[in-house]
Design a protein around this motif. Structure first.
Motif, PDB file in Angstrom:
ATOM      1  N   VAL A 145      51.825  46.035  43.300  1.00 44.88           N
ATOM      2  CA  VAL A 145      50.445  46.625  43.508  1.00 44.88           C
ATOM      3  C   VAL A 145      50.417  47.960  42.753  1.00 44.88           C
ATOM      4  N   ALA A 146      51.565  48.674  42.835  1.00 41.48           N
ATOM      5  CA  ALA A 146      51.631  49.973  41.853  1.00 41.48           C
ATOM      6  C   ALA A 146      51.180  49.804  40.616  1.00 41.48           C
ATOM      7  N   VAL A 147      52.243  48.869  39.935  1.00 47.61           N
ATOM      8  CA  VAL A 147      52.205  48.716  38.585  1.00 47.61           C
ATOM      9  C   VAL A 147      50.765  48.168  38.209  1.00 47.61           C
ATOM     10  N   SER A 148      50.248  47.170  38.870  1.00 45.66           N
ATOM     11  CA  SER A 148      48.853  46.654  38.671  1.00 45.66           C
ATOM     12  C   SER A 148      47.956  47.676  38.750  1.00 45.66           C
ATOM     13  N   ILE A 149      47.788  48.833  39.557  1.00 49.66           N
ATOM     14  CA  ILE A 149      46.803  49.627  39.770  1.00 49.66           C
ATOM     15  C   ILE A 149      47.061  50.602  38.524  1.00 49.66           C
ATOM     16  N   GLY A 150      48.088  50.897  38.147  1.00 53.40           N
ATOM     17  CA  GLY A 150      48.389  51.829  37.148  1.00 53.40           C
ATOM     18  C   GLY A 150      47.791  51.151  35.844  1.00 53.40           C
ATOM     19  N   SER A 151      47.969  49.863  35.771  1.00 50.62           N
ATOM     20  CA  SER A 151      47.502  49.254  34.501  1.00 50.62           C
ATOM     21  C   SER A 151      46.097  48.904  34.446  1.00 50.62           C
ATOM     22  N   TYR A 152      45.619  48.567  35.455  1.00 52.08           N
ATOM     23  CA  TYR A 152      43.938  48.216  35.354  1.00 52.08           C
ATOM     24  C   TYR A 152      43.290  49.566  35.393  1.00 52.08           C
ATOM     25  N   ALA A 153      43.774  50.725  35.939  1.00 49.15           N
ATOM     26  CA  ALA A 153      43.025  51.817  35.926  1.00 49.15           C
ATOM     27  C   ALA A 153      43.200  52.463  34.596  1.00 49.15           C
ATOM     28  N   SER A 154      44.269  52.075  33.712  1.00 50.88           N
ATOM     29  CA  SER A 154      44.320  52.953  32.463  1.00 50.88           C
ATOM     30  C   SER A 154      43.335  51.838  31.489  1.00 50.88           C
ATOM     31  N   VAL A 155      42.828  50.654  31.627  1.00 49.15           N
ATOM     32  CA  VAL A 155      42.164  49.945  31.296  1.00 49.15           C
ATOM     33  C   VAL A 155      40.651  50.703  31.088  1.00 49.15           C
ATOM     34  N   ALA A 156      40.187  51.332  32.250  1.00 51.87           N
ATOM     35  CA  ALA A 156      39.001  52.091  32.573  1.00 51.87           C
ATOM     36  C   ALA A 156      39.026  53.212  31.696  1.00 51.87           C
ATOM     37  N   VAL A 157      40.152  54.042  31.516  1.00 51.70           N
ATOM     38  CA  VAL A 157      40.188  55.101  30.858  1.00 51.70           C
ATOM     39  C   VAL A 157      40.211  54.782  29.112  1.00 51.70           C
ATOM     40  N   LYS A 177      32.044  45.183  28.985  1.00 52.61           N
ATOM     41  CA  LYS A 177      31.343  46.381  29.040  1.00 52.61           C
ATOM     42  C   LYS A 177      31.275  47.018  30.524  1.00 52.61           C
ATOM     43  N   ARG A 178      30.284  47.340  31.101  1.00 57.35           N
ATOM     44  CA  ARG A 178      30.218  48.155  32.141  1.00 57.35           C
ATOM     45  C   ARG A 178      30.876  46.845  33.427  1.00 57.35           C
ATOM     46  N   TRP A 179      31.282  45.679  33.232  1.00 60.42           N
ATOM     47  CA  TRP A 179      31.625  44.811  33.996  1.00 60.42           C
ATOM     48  C   TRP A 179      33.031  44.644  33.888  1.00 60.42           C
ATOM     49  N   THR A 180      33.780  45.409  32.961  1.00 62.35           N
ATOM     50  CA  THR A 180      35.101  45.136  32.907  1.00 62.35           C
ATOM     51  C   THR A 180      35.897  45.462  34.079  1.00 62.35           C
ATOM     52  N   THR A 181      35.690  46.647  34.949  1.00 67.97           N
ATOM     53  CA  THR A 181      36.280  47.058  35.948  1.00 67.97           C
ATOM     54  C   THR A 181      36.205  45.706  37.044  1.00 67.97           C
ATOM     55  N   LEU A 182      35.141  45.438  37.197  1.00 76.10           N
ATOM     56  CA  LEU A 182      34.988  44.137  38.286  1.00 76.10           C
ATOM     57  C   LEU A 182      35.797  42.836  37.606  1.00 76.10           C
ATOM     58  N   GLY A 183      35.646  42.484  36.270  1.00 77.00           N
ATOM     59  CA  GLY A 183      36.458  41.204  35.758  1.00 77.00           C
ATOM     60  C   GLY A 183      38.006  41.427  35.677  1.00 77.00           C
ATOM     61  N   VAL A 184      38.567  42.758  35.533  1.00 78.44           N
ATOM     62  CA  VAL A 184      40.044  42.955  35.646  1.00 78.44           C
ATOM     63  C   VAL A 184      40.547  42.883  37.304  1.00 78.44           C
ATOM     64  N   MET A 185      39.636  43.382  38.133  1.00 79.26           N
ATOM     65  CA  MET A 185      39.953  43.274  39.651  1.00 79.26           C
ATOM     66  C   MET A 185      39.897  41.873  40.036  1.00 79.26           C
ATOM     67  N   VAL A 186      39.115  41.230  39.641  1.00 78.11           N
ATOM     68  CA  VAL A 186      39.201  39.802  39.927  1.00 78.11           C
ATOM     69  C   VAL A 186      40.340  39.021  39.508  1.00 78.11           C
ATOM     70  N   LEU A 187      40.679  39.336  38.364  1.00 76.26           N
ATOM     71  CA  LEU A 187      41.810  38.780  37.773  1.00 76.26           C
ATOM     72  C   LEU A 187      43.345  39.410  38.073  1.00 76.26           C
ATOM     73  N   PHE A 188      43.269  40.614  38.323  1.00 78.42           N
ATOM     74  CA  PHE A 188      44.379  41.160  38.588  1.00 78.42           C
ATOM     75  C   PHE A 188      44.638  42.004  39.968  1.00 78.42           C
ATOM     76  N   VAL A 189      44.013  41.612  40.734  1.00 79.96           N
ATOM     77  CA  VAL A 189      43.663  42.001  42.340  1.00 79.96           C
ATOM     78  C   VAL A 189      43.235  41.094  43.051  1.00 79.96           C
ATOM     79  N   MET A 190      42.052  40.522  43.181  1.00 81.17           N
ATOM     80  CA  MET A 190      41.650  39.502  43.941  1.00 81.17           C
ATOM     81  C   MET A 190      42.665  38.178  43.582  1.00 81.17           C
ATOM     82  N   LEU A 191      42.734  37.549  42.504  1.00 76.33           N
ATOM     83  CA  LEU A 191      43.410  36.322  42.752  1.00 76.33           C
ATOM     84  C   LEU A 191      44.882  36.665  42.340  1.00 76.33           C
TER      85      LEU A 191
END
Length: 359
Positions: A159-171, A240-254
């Protein structure tokens, strides 16, 4: 010159539409997280959970068949000839419990494989032993490290590594939108290196989740994180603006729900069990377990999963580069040089930043 009430009203309506359109993202996240987490975790039930009964005589055969029949699909019960075979099955994750009947019944488990599966197996055979009027001795053939008594620390590390990774995507996708894609890709690889080091620090010196094999854990954390970041940075070009949702589906929800970190697929609905065989979170969790607790058994398959996700990240990034190059070529005749750094460009960048963080 005042714009008047009508101008102010139009401005408010426009701002309200802007906010409401962006609220769609968190609401979809809420729905997605509820469906994923509750669907995967709300009612764990065993199905085809492999257990062994040690013995080759008629009594062992009868006990195994009785458990199989009473389980109604919950257990997959087989007999093995001796204790050594049962231990080998546990250490290769071919089974999740082995029962040795007799006057002093004993149950063998491997909590490093899955503490929740071991608990389910122990509950079943405690009742079997009680029915025979004997206390049950439980032996753990593959205990977890002292800093991870429940065996779920690896999941929370995921969980920690995933959050650090997909949050970096947004930045990188937002604040780095003006940078060339090759620079953003380099930033993604650098960020994944830092995230993996933080993960290794958590797993080793800070919390003692593992007591050996830290180097291999770090390597898998980097491969896992780099895959997420490259996929996310590449997807930002398209979503674009849907990237956050997309990476959350891939790397959190599923991802978290199919990782096997809390419940193995034998305790989950079939959909999440199927994802477990090839999703990157499962590759990381099972890879670390194999490396640290099971002598590297089946490690190659888990590394292959992580490598394929990393390769997918490289492919998505390459496609993003082609798409951005085509957009630049198409935009050259339409945009005068003096407008590139003007107000319109600044507004476009601000919009991309908003979209990247999902506001």
């Amino acid at each position: 010159m005042s714009t008047g009430p009508s101008g102010a009203s139009a401005s408010t309506a426009g701002a309200l539409r802007h906010v409401l359109s962006h609220l769609v993202t968190p609401l979809l996240m809420c729905v997605g997280m509820g469906l994923a987490y509750l669907g995967a975790f709300h009612a764990p039930q065993p199905h085809e959970l492999r257990v062994d009964v040690v013995g080759s005589g008629p009594s062992a055969q009868v006990l195994a068949q009785t458990l199989q029949d009473k389980g109604d699909g919950a257990l997959s019960v087989r007999t093995v000839p001796d204790r050594a075979t049962a231990v080998d099955h546990l250490r290769t994750q071919a089974s999740y419990g082995a029962y040795l009947p007799g006057k002093a019944p004993e149950l063998l488990v491997a909590t490093a494989s899955s503490d929740t599966s071991a608990t389910v197996v122990e509950k079943v055979f405690t009742q079997v032993a009680a029915g025979q009027g004997d206390p049950l001795k439980v032996t753990d053939t593959a205990p977890t490290a002292g800093g991870d008594p429940t065996g779920q620390g690896i999941f929370f590390l995921l969980v920690a590594v995933s959050i650090g990774s997909y949050a970096s995507v947004a930045v990188i996708g937002g604040a780095g939108a003006v940078l060339a894609l090759r620079v953003r890709a380099a930033l993604a690889l650098g960020a994944s290196f830092v995230v993996s080091l933080i993960g290794a620090a958590f797993a080793g010196p800070l919390f003692g989740l593992v007591d050996h094999g830290l180097g291999g854990l770090w390597a898998m954390a980097w491969l896992y994180s780099a895959g997420i970041l490259l996929i996310g940075v590449g997807l930002h070009t398209f979503l674009k603006r849907w990237t956050t949702l997309g990476v959350m589906v891939l790397f959190v929800m599923l991802n978290f729900t199919s990782s096997g970190g809390i419940f193995r697929p034998e305790l989950q609905p079939g959909f999440f069990g199927a994802l477990h065989s090839f999703w990157n979170g499962a590759g990381f969790v099972e890879g670390v377990r194999a490396h640290v607790y099971f002598g590297g058994h089946a490690l190659g398959g888990h590394l292959l999963v992580l490598t394929l996700w990393f390769a997918a990240g490289l492919a998505v990034t390459a496609l993003a580069g082609l798409a951005e190059r085509r957009r630049r070529v198409a935009a050259v005749p339409e945009k005068a040089p003096e407008t590139v750094a003007g107000p319109e460009a600044r507004e476009e960048l601000e919009e991309e930043l908003e979209e990247a963080v999902g506001v």
